[in-house]
Enzyme design. Structure first.
Site, mmCIF file in Angstrom:
data_model
loop_
_atom_site.group_PDB
_atom_site.id
_atom_site.type_symbol
_atom_site.label_atom_id
_atom_site.label_comp_id
_atom_site.label_asym_id
_atom_site.label_seq_id
_atom_site.Cartn_x
_atom_site.Cartn_y
_atom_site.Cartn_z
ATOM 1 N N ASP A 137 -34.715 101.634 65.290
ATOM 2 C CA ASP A 137 -35.713 101.675 66.140
ATOM 3 C C ASP A 137 -36.653 100.346 65.427
ATOM 4 O O ASP A 137 -36.643 100.155 64.334
ATOM 5 C CB ASP A 137 -36.804 102.877 66.001
ATOM 6 C CG ASP A 137 -37.959 102.507 66.925
ATOM 7 O OD1 ASP A 137 -37.917 102.547 68.082
ATOM 8 O OD2 ASP A 137 -39.241 102.534 66.555
ATOM 9 N N ASP A 188 -62.616 93.334 65.909
ATOM 10 C CA ASP A 188 -61.527 93.643 66.702
ATOM 11 C C ASP A 188 -60.760 94.743 65.478
ATOM 12 O O ASP A 188 -60.340 93.964 64.549
ATOM 13 C CB ASP A 188 -60.573 92.666 66.908
ATOM 14 C CG ASP A 188 -59.320 92.953 67.587
ATOM 15 O OD1 ASP A 188 -59.017 94.148 67.648
ATOM 16 O OD2 ASP A 188 -58.504 91.910 68.308
#
Length: 692
Positions: A317, A354
């Site tokens: 993955d 953020d």
């Protein structure tokens, strides 16, 4: 001393050797011995010769000396005990590891929350009272009371109790790194955790049970080998049983010699049956799991370890496995007439609020590479503009000044609406970043576009070399990602994988694995996310990162405590080493029968057929000495091979043909020569001692 060194040392400490000895005697039960047909025959032979000795003492009916019968019986018992001892030593290593893990468990108080939204109101309860779904608050210095998923916060965690590594790791809510393990300790900050396992079902409890071998299953290859050994034993049993009537008939016809005794027949059967590998087969399997544990990998069964030795396709993955898991800022590309420092300063200010990994990486890049001093957001007196799916931008409003960052087309539309324009040089930079598989973020100060932030998936260091090592071992690597083909191609080239599957959904991964398996391939997969769980469950060898989600851990049959995606190389080597060790000892076990033929057959029939003494090429002193020497060697060779069974033969990445040739030479030829030397040496010692 590291955890692994401690485990390896304590498993062979005197206390554990004594426990293994006690365990070897405890396993002298018919129910236990029936598990191994080869050793069961030795077990029955031991009982039979013991009874014959008792009968000979009470009412002599045989020409055999009682001392010879009891000496043979004692060595047969030792053969069984040594086989039990080998398995107990292997199990002892697992128990030593389990004891170490138990020391890491903590009975702690947990701060149980009524609501995740209010961290000030909690009730202290014992960790054993927690159940799945409960929410707890953990602050710096606390031990995490149970396995769980982070739903709020980000913190450093000391996982040394589980992994043995002293460096803390960062865990945070969201993504594939939100799983925590009970018994680990919070080093900094705070977390709100949702409990995902009841007491007694935590990951550490499962680890303890696994390393103790409680759930070890026999593998297909091990079962096949067991059937082969059982078949060989049955053949030798039938042959041995026919020798008694043959001997009786020969004596009756020739009118000379004596009928072969039950003691000699039992000795012959035990020596010719594959007792060497039969006595070590369980120890080899358990030792394979223990070697994997020393590599900081928990295997759910011996089946998984052995399957690793046959793997030829590896699915990786991308996110969190090949890459670090989140895109990170790697460069600021300023527009013409704008300095890199001005761009870095604007990007840092726009990202202060953020909290995403990408936003944090922009701030870190500005502070680190571009030496921008940290901005005090409290003194900035700014209004932060959060990201929205509609605008695809975020930023900050400082008085009349607005600094924004976002997707290329979104920022271009924004500055155009303010009367600005997109510099042509930046358009080409955006296109180049996109072609390379990265993500471009534009930064604008009002209607002026300052430049581009290059975000990219950062490939983990050294992974290309590791994948090349896998390729040399005959293992093809395939990267699986949800990215578009362009991005996937760029990352695949950088990482050095052989192939990739882009825009992959969970069902696509599952379909790929099933197609490969239908073609006879053995599949290994490394993953850590919930979306990897179906594919992990289908794979022959499924390795989940310890940092992975609970769903991925439950689907896998191995857990890598170091969360190192290239650990599969060690896993494959250990799996191949297990198969090679079993093959080597099987070859040796079968080969060493040759010398025993030359020792026992002439001794058993010498009185009836004196001409058979021509096969006494070892010049053994007497028939009794020949039989005893063979029986003693048969027992002692198991003892001498125990270290090899536990350590495993040295692994070499070579073809099956070369491996077969080397094993035939070392363990085949060696298995023929060594018994000749050993049996003769024992005969010489028995003669010197005046025993025979």
């Amino acid at each position: 001393m590291t955890k692994n060194e401690t485990v390896a040392y304590s498993a062979t400490a005197p206390a554990h050797l004594w426990q293994a000895t006690v365990s070897a005697f405890q396993k002298l039960t018919p129910r236990y011995q029936l598990r191994n047909p080869v050793m069961f025959c030795v077990y029955i032979g031991s009982i039979l010769t013991t009874l014959i000795y008792i009968q000979q003492i009470i009412s002599p009916t045989s020409h055999e000396a009682p001392w010879f019968i009891i000496t043979t019986s004692v060595w047969l018992w030792f053969t069984v005990l040594f086989a039990n001892f080998a398995e107990s030593i292997a199990e002892g290593r697992g128990k030593a590891q389990a004891d170490h893990l138990r020391q890491s468990r903590h009975e702690t108080k947990a701060k149980k929350l009524a609501s995740a939204s209010d961290r000030t109101r909690y009730k202290e309860v014992a960790s054993t009272e927690l159940r799945i779904g409960d929410m707890v608050l953990v602050v710096a210095g606390d031990f995490i009371p149970g396995d769980g998923q982070i739903i709020q916060g980000v913190a450093s965690i000391d996982e040394s109790a589980i992994t043995g590594e002293s460096a803390p790791v960062v865990r945070e809510s969201g993504g594939d790194h939100d799983s925590v393990t009970g018994g680990t300790r919070l080093v900094s900050d705070w977390l709100v955790i949702r409990i995902t396992a009841n007491p007694g079902e935590m990951f550490i409890d499962k680890m303890i049970a696994l390393v103790e071998g409680a759930t070890r299953q026999r593998t297909p290859n091990e079962i096949a080998l067991g059937i082969l050994l059982a078949a060989m034993t049955i053949v030798f049993l039938i042959v041995t049983m026919t020798l008694w009537p043959f001997s009786a008939f020969s004596v009756d016809i020739s009118k000379q010699g004596t009928v072969i005794s039950i003691t000699v027949l039992v000795s012959l059967l035990v020596c010719l049956a594959p007792t060497t590998i039969g006595g070590l087969i369980s120890a080899i399997g358990i030792a394979g799991m223990n070697r994997l544990m020393k590599a900081n990998v928990i295997a759910m069964s011996g089946r998984a370890v052995e399957a690793a030795g046959d793997v030829n396709v590896l699915l990786l993955d991308k996110t969190g496995t090949i890459t670090y898991g989140n895109r990170q800022a790697v460069a600021f590309i300023p527009a013409e007439g704008v300095s890199a420092t001005d761009l870095a300063k604007a990007a840092e200010i726009s990202s202060l609020a953020d909290e995403t990994p990408e936003g944090k990486s922009i701030v870190a890049l500005a502070h680190g590479k571009y030496q921008i001093p940290p901005t005090d957001s409290a003194k900035l007196n700014a209004e932060f503009i959060p990201f929205s799916a509609e605008t695809r931008m975020s930023g900050v409003q400082i008085g009349d000044r607005q600094i924004m960052k976002g997707a290329g087309d979104a920022i271009e539309k924004h500055v155009t609406s303010l009367g600005g324009h997109m510099p042509p040089s930046l358009k080409s930079a955006v296109e180049q970043i996109a072609r390379s598989g990265g993500t471009p973020l534009l930064v604008a100060d009002g209607k002026i576009v300052l430049g581009v932030v290059h975000l990219k998936d950062v490939v983990k260091s050294g992974i290309k070399d590791r994948l090349e090592s896998l390729r040399r071992m005959g293992i093809k690597s395939i990267m699986i990602t949800g990215d578009n083909p362009l991005t996937a191609s760029a990352i695949a080239a950088e990482a050095g994988v052989d192939d990739f599957l882009a825009e992959a959904k969970p069902q696509d991964k599952l379909r790929l694995i099933r197609e490969k398996q239908k073609g006879g391939e053995m599949i290994a997969m490394v993953g850590d996310g919930t979306n990897d769980a179906p594919a992990l469950a289908q794979s022959d060898v499924a390795v989940c990162m310890n940092s992975g989600t609970q769903a991925a851990k439950e689907a896998a049959n191995m857990i890598d405590l170091d969360s190192n995606p290239t650990k599969l190389i060690e896993i494959v080597e250990i799996g191949k080493q297990l198969l090679m060790t079993r093959g080597a000892l099987t070859t040796f076990s079968i080969a060493n029968d040759v010398a025993k033929y030359f020792a026992i057959i002439p001794a058993a029939f010498a009185s009836t057929y004196p001409m058979l003494m021509v096969f006494n090429i070892m010049k053994l002193t007497s028939p009794m000495s020949a039989i005893l020497s063979a029986v003693i060697f048969n027992a002692l060779i198991i003892v001498f091979l125990i270290p090899l069974a536990l350590r495993g033969v040295a692994y070499r990445p070579e073809s099956a043909d070369k491996l077969l040739a080397r094993h035939s030479l070392v363990y085949g030829v060696g298995g023929v020569i060594v018994p000749f030397i050993g049996i003769k040496a024992i005969d010489w010692l028995l003669t010197i001692a005046g025993i025979v």
